[in-house]
Scaffold this motif. Structure first.
Motif, PDB file in Angstrom:
ATOM      1  N   PRO A   1      41.427  42.524  55.578  1.00 12.83           N
ATOM      2  CA  PRO A   1      40.432  43.292  54.859  1.00 12.83           C
ATOM      3  C   PRO A   1      39.862  42.601  53.620  1.00 12.83           C
ATOM      4  O   PRO A   1      40.455  41.694  53.114  1.00 12.83           O
ATOM      5  N   VAL A   2      38.727  43.088  53.108  1.00 16.43           N
ATOM      6  CA  VAL A   2      38.052  42.557  51.925  1.00 16.43           C
ATOM      7  C   VAL A   2      38.288  43.459  50.716  1.00 16.43           C
ATOM      8  O   VAL A   2      38.840  44.525  50.869  1.00 16.43           O
ATOM      9  N   PRO A   3      37.776  43.088  49.459  1.00 14.15           N
ATOM     10  CA  PRO A   3      37.910  43.981  48.321  1.00 14.15           C
ATOM     11  C   PRO A   3      37.518  45.397  48.688  1.00 14.15           C
ATOM     12  O   PRO A   3      36.808  45.605  49.633  1.00 14.15           O
ATOM     13  N   ILE A   4      37.949  46.330  47.883  1.00 16.47           N
ATOM     14  CA  ILE A   4      37.834  47.729  48.281  1.00 16.47           C
ATOM     15  C   ILE A   4      36.385  48.150  48.489  1.00 16.47           C
ATOM     16  O   ILE A   4      35.561  48.091  47.579  1.00 16.47           O
ATOM     17  N   VAL A   5      36.073  48.582  49.709  1.00 16.06           N
ATOM     18  CA  VAL A   5      34.761  49.116  50.057  1.00 16.06           C
ATOM     19  C   VAL A   5      34.816  50.627  49.879  1.00 16.06           C
ATOM     20  O   VAL A   5      35.758  51.284  50.324  1.00 16.06           O
ATOM     21  N   GLY A   6      33.814  51.183  49.226  1.00 16.13           N
ATOM     22  CA  GLY A   6      33.767  52.631  49.049  1.00 16.13           C
ATOM     23  C   GLY A   6      34.763  53.157  48.035  1.00 16.13           C
ATOM     24  O   GLY A   6      35.121  54.333  48.059  1.00 16.13           O
ATOM     25  N   GLY A   7      35.215  52.291  47.134  1.00 16.69           N
ATOM     26  CA  GLY A   7      36.224  52.691  46.161  1.00 16.69           C
ATOM     27  C   GLY A   7      35.637  53.164  44.846  1.00 16.69           C
ATOM     28  O   GLY A   7      34.444  53.049  44.595  1.00 16.69           O
ATOM     29  N   ALA A   8      36.516  53.698  44.017  1.00 25.31           N
ATOM     30  CA  ALA A   8      36.158  54.137  42.666  1.00 25.31           C
ATOM     31  C   ALA A   8      37.004  53.361  41.669  1.00 25.31           C
ATOM     32  O   ALA A   8      38.110  52.921  41.998  1.00 25.31           O
ATOM     33  N   PRO A   9      36.523  53.163  40.442  1.00 30.49           N
ATOM     34  CA  PRO A   9      37.309  52.423  39.449  1.00 30.49           C
ATOM     35  C   PRO A   9      38.634  53.100  39.145  1.00 30.49           C
ATOM     36  O   PRO A   9      38.699  54.321  38.969  1.00 30.49           O
ATOM     37  N   ALA A  10      39.683  52.315  39.101  1.00 29.14           N
ATOM     38  CA  ALA A  10      40.996  52.829  38.703  1.00 29.14           C
ATOM     39  C   ALA A  10      41.084  52.819  37.181  1.00 29.14           C
ATOM     40  O   ALA A  10      40.523  51.946  36.509  1.00 29.14           O
ATOM     41  N   ALA A  11      41.796  53.775  36.638  1.00 21.69           N
ATOM     42  CA  ALA A  11      41.986  53.838  35.191  1.00 21.69           C
ATOM     43  C   ALA A  11      42.997  52.785  34.748  1.00 21.69           C
ATOM     44  O   ALA A  11      43.868  52.376  35.515  1.00 21.69           O
ATOM     45  N   GLN A  12      42.864  52.354  33.515  1.00 20.69           N
ATOM     46  CA  GLN A  12      43.851  51.443  32.951  1.00 20.69           C
ATOM     47  C   GLN A  12      45.240  52.084  33.041  1.00 20.69           C
ATOM     48  O   GLN A  12      45.416  53.254  32.720  1.00 20.69           O
ATOM     49  N   SER A  13      46.199  51.329  33.550  1.00 26.73           N
ATOM     50  CA  SER A  13      47.595  51.766  33.690  1.00 26.73           C
ATOM     51  C   SER A  13      47.807  52.795  34.799  1.00 26.73           C
ATOM     52  O   SER A  13      48.908  53.332  34.934  1.00 26.73           O
ATOM     53  N   GLU A  14      46.780  53.073  35.597  1.00 23.81           N
ATOM     54  CA  GLU A  14      46.964  54.026  36.693  1.00 23.81           C
ATOM     55  C   GLU A  14      47.915  53.463  37.746  1.00 23.81           C
ATOM     56  O   GLU A  14      48.753  54.191  38.293  1.00 23.81           O
ATOM     57  N   PHE A  15      47.777  52.161  38.029  1.00 25.98           N
ATOM     58  CA  PHE A  15      48.651  51.482  38.981  1.00 25.98           C
ATOM     59  C   PHE A  15      49.210  50.223  38.301  1.00 25.98           C
ATOM     60  O   PHE A  15      48.784  49.100  38.586  1.00 25.98           O
ATOM     61  N   PRO A  16      50.158  50.400  37.395  1.00 29.42           N
ATOM     62  CA  PRO A  16      50.606  49.280  36.552  1.00 29.42           C
ATOM     63  C   PRO A  16      51.315  48.170  37.313  1.00 29.42           C
ATOM     64  O   PRO A  16      51.502  47.080  36.766  1.00 29.42           O
ATOM     65  N   PHE A  17      51.690  48.413  38.545  1.00 24.99           N
ATOM     66  CA  PHE A  17      52.375  47.412  39.362  1.00 24.99           C
ATOM     67  C   PHE A  17      51.411  46.443  40.044  1.00 24.99           C
ATOM     68  O   PHE A  17      51.838  45.465  40.646  1.00 24.99           O
ATOM     69  N   MET A  18      50.100  46.703  39.960  1.00 20.45           N
ATOM     70  CA  MET A  18      49.117  45.854  40.643  1.00 20.45           C
ATOM     71  C   MET A  18      49.008  44.490  39.980  1.00 20.45           C
ATOM     72  O   MET A  18      49.024  44.359  38.752  1.00 20.45           O
ATOM     73  N   VAL A  19      48.865  43.450  40.828  1.00 22.97           N
ATOM     74  CA  VAL A  19      48.768  42.064  40.356  1.00 22.97           C
ATOM     75  C   VAL A  19      47.601  41.384  41.054  1.00 22.97           C
ATOM     76  O   VAL A  19      47.414  41.533  42.274  1.00 22.97           O
ATOM     77  N   SER A  20      46.813  40.648  40.296  1.00 27.39           N
ATOM     78  CA  SER A  20      45.759  39.796  40.844  1.00 27.39           C
ATOM     79  C   SER A  20      46.263  38.363  40.865  1.00 27.39           C
ATOM     80  O   SER A  20      46.788  37.865  39.860  1.00 27.39           O
ATOM     81  N   LEU A  21      46.107  37.693  42.002  1.00 22.54           N
ATOM     82  CA  LEU A  21      46.600  36.326  42.159  1.00 22.54           C
ATOM     83  C   LEU A  21      45.445  35.339  42.171  1.00 22.54           C
ATOM     84  O   LEU A  21      44.394  35.608  42.750  1.00 22.54           O
ATOM     85  N   SER A  22      45.653  34.190  41.563  1.00 19.31           N
ATOM     86  CA  SER A  22      44.570  33.247  41.310  1.00 19.31           C
ATOM     87  C   SER A  22      43.972  32.642  42.561  1.00 19.31           C
ATOM     88  O   SER A  22      42.870  32.077  42.516  1.00 19.31           O
ATOM     89  N   MET A  23      44.650  32.713  43.716  1.00 18.54           N
ATOM     90  CA  MET A  23      44.071  32.150  44.934  1.00 18.54           C
ATOM     91  C   MET A  23      43.183  33.149  45.657  1.00 18.54           C
ATOM     92  O   MET A  23      42.721  32.890  46.765  1.00 18.54           O
ATOM     93  N   GLY A  24      42.902  34.284  45.037  1.00 19.11           N
ATOM     94  CA  GLY A  24      41.992  35.244  45.632  1.00 19.11           C
ATOM     95  C   GLY A  24      42.673  36.309  46.441  1.00 19.11           C
ATOM     96  O   GLY A  24      42.089  36.837  47.393  1.00 19.11           O
ATOM     97  N   CYS A  25      43.902  36.657  46.110  1.00 21.05           N
ATOM     98  CA  CYS A  25      44.651  37.710  46.788  1.00 21.05           C
ATOM     99  C   CYS A  25      45.161  38.716  45.759  1.00 21.05           C
ATOM    100  O   CYS A  25      45.075  38.486  44.555  1.00 21.05           O
ATOM    101  N   GLY A  26      45.710  39.798  46.259  1.00 24.48           N
ATOM    102  CA  GLY A  26      46.370  40.765  45.417  1.00 24.48           C
ATOM    103  C   GLY A  26      47.856  40.788  45.702  1.00 24.48           C
ATOM    104  O   GLY A  26      48.358  40.046  46.554  1.00 24.48           O
ATOM    105  N   GLY A  27      48.561  41.638  45.004  1.00 26.84           N
ATOM    106  CA  GLY A  27      49.993  41.779  45.208  1.00 26.84           C
ATOM    107  C   GLY A  27      50.508  42.921  44.363  1.00 26.84           C
ATOM    108  O   GLY A  27      49.743  43.588  43.642  1.00 26.84           O
ATOM    109  N   ALA A  28      51.800  43.169  44.460  1.00 23.08           N
ATOM    110  CA  ALA A  28      52.444  44.216  43.657  1.00 23.08           C
ATOM    111  C   ALA A  28      53.761  43.686  43.130  1.00 23.08           C
ATOM    112  O   ALA A  28      54.421  42.861  43.783  1.00 23.08           O
ATOM    113  N   LEU A  29      54.149  44.158  41.966  1.00 18.63           N
ATOM    114  CA  LEU A  29      55.423  43.751  41.388  1.00 18.63           C
ATOM    115  C   LEU A  29      56.567  44.382  42.184  1.00 18.63           C
ATOM    116  O   LEU A  29      56.800  45.592  42.114  1.00 18.63           O
ATOM    117  N   TYR A  30      57.272  43.556  42.935  1.00 14.25           N
ATOM    118  CA  TYR A  30      58.449  44.007  43.675  1.00 14.25           C
ATOM    119  C   TYR A  30      59.650  44.053  42.734  1.00 14.25           C
ATOM    120  O   TYR A  30      60.445  44.985  42.757  1.00 14.25           O
TER     121      TYR A  30
END
Length: 274
Positions: free
Chosen positions: A49-78
């Motif tokens: 899949p691609v970046p979120i289609v049809g999404g709405a902005p998340a609030a700051q700290s709404e999903f604090p486990f979210m991580v952006s990775l420099s190679m163009g991917c996402g992730g979560a703090l395990y």
């Protein structure tokens, strides 16, 4: 929107990596980081899949486990020093300082971003581009933010899930989003998913979710990010990892996600070795 003949693409976006690839899945290329013990040659992958289609902005700290990775991917703090992402986002297992994880912000251009370099990557053993799409990234220091627990059984692999990421907001946009976007997608049965993807879909290792009418989906740049929902205690629980799909947000074409519960024990054992 591109025609139905568009090939499968992984949902990662390595436009900042310097790689050029003809990957199938929703990724523009596979393995955007230089690992000390693996080849740097890009390899073909399957859909994502691609970046979120049809999404709405998340609030700051709404999903604090979210991580952006420099190679163009996402992730979560395990763990506070380990990120769970997709196997197709990395190029094997080994030592590397080539990845930067950005956490602590919904707006990547905003103040307060926490940036930590990687020290090691562990790709799912036996990953060959078909199923087993998970990987762990060890960070050089802990990030003092909440982690996201993972499902250990299939109990929560139903219902409506949350997806979030900094990926493209439409198919083939190629730009991504600096703002974290969120959306809701319902579970799609294995039977319906196989009707769309046939033998490419690996039941038991992958699961599908998507809005039948289309218009809501993950997209390029969202690969590796979590698909999650609330458990009975009201805590967030990761049930999927953004993996692949045909295009982004097409009607009757769900996104495909790594089924986290299948690999929960393997992920736990792997994390203990980092």
């Amino acid at each position: 929107m591109a025609g139905r003949t568009l090939s499968l693409l992984k949902r990662s976006d390595h436009r900042n990596s310097g790689y050029r690839s003809s990957a199938f899945k929703r990724a523009a290329a596979v393995g955007a980081v230089a690992l000390a013990t693996v080849s740097l040659q890009p390899v073909a992958a399957h859909a994502a899949p691609v970046p979120i289609v049809g999404g709405a902005p998340a609030a700051q700290s709404e999903f604090p486990f979210m991580v952006s990775l420099s190679m163009g991917c996402g992730g979560a703090l395990y763990k506070k020093d380990v990120v769970l992402t997709a196997a197709h986002c990395v190029n094997g297992s080994g030592n590397t300082t080539g990845i930067t994880a950005t956490a602590g912000v919904a707006d990547l251009d905003g103040p307060g971003a926490i940036k930590v370099r990687s020290t090691k990557v562990l790709q799912a053993p036996g990953y060959d581009g078909h199923g087993k799409d998970w990987a762990l990234i060890k960070l050089s220091r802990s990030i003092d933010l909440p982690t996201l627990k993972i499902a250990t059984n299939t109990r929560y692999n139903r219902g409506t899930f949350t997806i979030a990421g900094w990926g493209d907001t439409r198919e083939n946009a190629g730009t991504g989003s600096t703002r974290l976007l969120k959306a809701k997608v319902p579970f799609v049965s294995d039977r319906r998913c196989k009707q769309r993807y046939g033998g490419r879909f690996v039941a038991g290792q992958e699961m599908c979710a998507g809005v039948p009418r289309g218009g809501v989906d993950t997209c390029q740049g969202d690969s590796g990010g979590p698909m999650f929902r609330k458990d009975d205690s009201g805590a967030w629980l990761q049930v999927g990892i953004v993996s692949w799909g045909y295009g982004c947000g097409r009607p009757l074409v769900p996104g495909v996600y790594t089924e986290v519960s299948t690999f929960a024990s393997a992920i736990s054992r792997a994390a203990a070795t980092l």
